[in-house]
Design an enzyme around this catalytic site. Structure first.
Site, mmCIF file in Angstrom:
data_model
loop_
_atom_site.group_PDB
_atom_site.id
_atom_site.type_symbol
_atom_site.label_atom_id
_atom_site.label_comp_id
_atom_site.label_asym_id
_atom_site.label_seq_id
_atom_site.Cartn_x
_atom_site.Cartn_y
_atom_site.Cartn_z
ATOM 1 N N HIS A 182 2.350 -7.607 -6.910
ATOM 2 C CA HIS A 182 1.738 -6.545 -7.730
ATOM 3 C C HIS A 182 2.630 -5.976 -8.638
ATOM 4 O O HIS A 182 3.840 -5.207 -8.214
ATOM 5 C CB HIS A 182 1.196 -5.349 -6.930
ATOM 6 C CG HIS A 182 0.371 -4.333 -7.628
ATOM 7 N ND1 HIS A 182 -0.210 -3.351 -7.139
ATOM 8 C CD2 HIS A 182 0.219 -4.206 -9.069
ATOM 9 C CE1 HIS A 182 -0.980 -2.448 -7.858
ATOM 10 N NE2 HIS A 182 -0.591 -3.029 -9.200
ATOM 11 N N CYS A 188 0.890 -1.187 0.039
ATOM 12 C CA CYS A 188 0.047 0.023 0.091
ATOM 13 C C CYS A 188 0.873 1.215 -0.040
ATOM 14 O O CYS A 188 1.788 1.609 0.726
ATOM 15 C CB CYS A 188 -1.093 -0.105 1.294
ATOM 16 S SG CYS A 188 -2.018 1.351 1.214
HETATM 17 C C1 LIG Z 1 -10.146 0.698 -4.147
HETATM 18 C C2 LIG Z 1 -8.748 0.073 -3.879
HETATM 19 C C3 LIG Z 1 -8.518 -0.132 -2.582
HETATM 20 C C4 LIG Z 1 -7.191 -1.009 -2.477
HETATM 21 N N1 LIG Z 1 -6.689 -1.470 -1.193
HETATM 22 C C5 LIG Z 1 -5.927 -2.380 -0.986
HETATM 23 C C6 LIG Z 1 -5.863 -2.963 0.349
HETATM 24 O O1 LIG Z 1 -6.600 -2.743 1.231
HETATM 25 N N2 LIG Z 1 -4.743 -4.135 0.348
HETATM 26 C C7 LIG Z 1 -3.732 -4.126 -0.506
HETATM 27 O O2 LIG Z 1 -2.824 -4.804 -0.450
HETATM 28 N N3 LIG Z 1 -3.862 -3.756 -1.889
HETATM 29 C C8 LIG Z 1 -5.078 -2.780 -2.104
HETATM 30 N N4 LIG Z 1 -5.261 -2.345 -3.287
HETATM 31 C C9 LIG Z 1 -4.548 -2.606 -4.494
HETATM 32 C C10 LIG Z 1 -5.186 -3.930 -5.047
HETATM 33 O O3 LIG Z 1 -5.203 -4.924 -4.055
HETATM 34 C C11 LIG Z 1 -4.349 -4.540 -6.286
HETATM 35 O O4 LIG Z 1 -3.235 -4.853 -5.723
HETATM 36 C C12 LIG Z 1 -4.421 -3.398 -7.426
HETATM 37 O O5 LIG Z 1 -5.757 -2.873 -7.629
HETATM 38 C C13 LIG Z 1 -4.107 -3.873 -8.614
HETATM 39 O O6 LIG Z 1 -4.662 -5.030 -9.151
HETATM 40 P P1 LIG Z 1 -5.900 -4.631 -10.290
HETATM 41 O O7 LIG Z 1 -5.204 -4.079 -11.602
HETATM 42 O O8 LIG Z 1 -6.505 -6.118 -10.710
HETATM 43 O O9 LIG Z 1 -6.892 -3.812 -9.948
HETATM 44 C C14 LIG Z 1 -6.586 -1.591 -3.620
HETATM 45 C C15 LIG Z 1 -7.119 -1.125 -4.726
HETATM 46 C C16 LIG Z 1 -8.071 -0.401 -5.018
HETATM 47 C C17 LIG Z 1 -8.638 -0.093 -6.248
#
Ligand SMILES: Cc1cc2nc3c(=O)[nH]c(=O)nc-3n(C[C@H](O)[C@H](O)[C@H](O)COP(=O)(O)O)c2cc1C
Length: 346
Positions: free
Chosen positions: A183, A100
């Site tokens: 990620h 994060c």
């Molecule tokens: C609204 C939102 C909240 C998120 N909160 C967290 C979280 O609490 N913990 C975490 O490890 N990543 C968090 N992330 C990151 C996601 O877990 C993920 O790594 C990121 O969205 C990339 O994946 P994607 O391209 O499939 O969305 C958050 C992402 C979004 C969009």
């Protein structure tokens, strides 16, 4: 790299931890859509587990199935206590957030900022392992740029490139985490919002794929930018699992196709949108009776018709100005009666 072959199976697919999104109502509805995915909680700080209203924060219904609890912690002591306290709840595994990028989280040396202190990450993971027999996993980035935030706190302010990632994992792997969810983009701790940090630093899947190629005994799950079953299938030829984030709430019906990732499911049919709503209605009724917010209960349904004819009208019917606890069931039944049949029952 510590050669630890974990016996924990990596699910082919999981739904990412997402603050303000993956609350228990969201997870309940996700489980109606997919039996396959491992679900994650939102990130929960160790301090709030230690000092907060634990039942409110950690309770979940067993119908949610396998759920991983994600914690954020900056000391082994806090992590140990939080994991011990979470033993009263039935989480299937506990995950440490090292990804994060938000100011508040980095400022407290949690989340992605922790990657700059690999010895500390090692100690936190060891403390978590000591507190439970459940699998302990880690979610991190491929690198970080802590310029303007980590000076004076850490020696390694910028981690970029494969060698820096290896050096991080070399230390962390000594704690024997059961899985690494990566990620595939760096986190920039100053000057970019968390939203921009999910879009601006470019994705570098090869870094993750090369890692798995070189250390095939590591359990590796890739995350970032996967939006279709085809792209997930392709990634699964190179790593153990794929985690999806935003598509789970921007286009939730995608979840019903996860069964296609498993062999022998050729004749299976996904649950229809109408059936999914019908399966969720009794839950809404029960949870409203317990005093839960109708808006939180309806939020997981928002993207069910994404990309389909009538999606705009559907979203309007479920908009916060329309939705009231006295009328929500009527609205959902109206949707089932009036949306086009071919979309409702695919
Ligand atoms: C609204 C939102 C909240 C998120 N909160 C967290 C979280 O609490 N913990 C975490 O490890 N990543 C968090 N992330 C990151 C996601 O877990 C993920 O790594 C990121 O969205 C990339 O994946 P994607 O391209 O499939 O969305 C958050 C992402 C979004 C969009």
């Amino acid at each position: 790299m510590k050669k630890y072959i974990s016996e924990v199976k990596t699910p082919k697919i999981s739904i990412a931890p997402m603050v303000d999104k993956t609350h228990r109502h969201f997870r309940y509805f996700s489980r109606i859509l997919t039996k396959e995915a491992l679900l994650y909680t939102e990130m929960i700080t160790a301090q709030s587990i230690i000092n907060g209203d634990r039942d409110k924060i950690l309770y979940f219904r067993e119908e949610e199935g396998a759920v991983a609890l994600q914690i954020a912690a900056s000391t082994p002591e806090d992590a140990y206590k939080a994991v011990k306290l979470s033993e009263d709840y039935n989480y299937s595994e506990i995950n440490l957030n090292c990804g994060c990028p938000s100011d508040r989280v980095s400022g407290n040396l949690m989340g992605a900022a922790l990657m700059s202190s690999k010895d500390l990450v090692y100690e936190i993971l060891c403390a978590m392992k000591e507190a439970t027999k459940k699998p302990i996993t880690i979610k991190h980035r491929i690198g970080i740029d802590g310029t303007g935030v980590l000076e004076g706190i850490s020696d390694k302010i910028i981690m970029e490139g494969y060698d820096d990632l290896l050096s991080f994992l070399d230390t962390v792997s000594k704690a024997r985490p059961d899985r690494y969810t990566i990620h595939a983009r760096s986190a920039i701790l100053k000057g970019l919002s968390p939203k921009d940090n999910r879009e601006i630093p470019p994705l570098d899947y090869n870094m993750v794929y090369n890692l798995k190629k070189e250390f095939d005994y590591l359990n590796i799950e890739i995350n970032g930018g996967f939006k279709t079953i085809e792209s997930i299938k392709d990634a699964l030829t190179k790593v153990d699992g794929v985690m999806i984030g935003r598509p789970a709430y921007e286009n939730c019906y995608l979840l019903t196709n996860f069964y296609k990732l498993y062999e022998g499911n050729e004749n299976k049919k996904p649950i229809s949108r109408a059936e999914a709503i019908k399966a969720y209605i009794p839950y809404i009724i029960e949870e409203l009776e317990k005093g839960n917010s109708v808006h939180a209960l309806v939020s997981p349904l928002q993207s069910l018709f994404q990309g389909q004819k009538g999606s705009k009208k559907y979203k309007q019917l479920l908009s916060s100005s329309n939705v009231k606890k006295e009328t929500i069931i009527q609205i959902l039944n109206h949707i089932i009666e009036t949306m086009p049949e071919n979309i409702l029952y695919n």
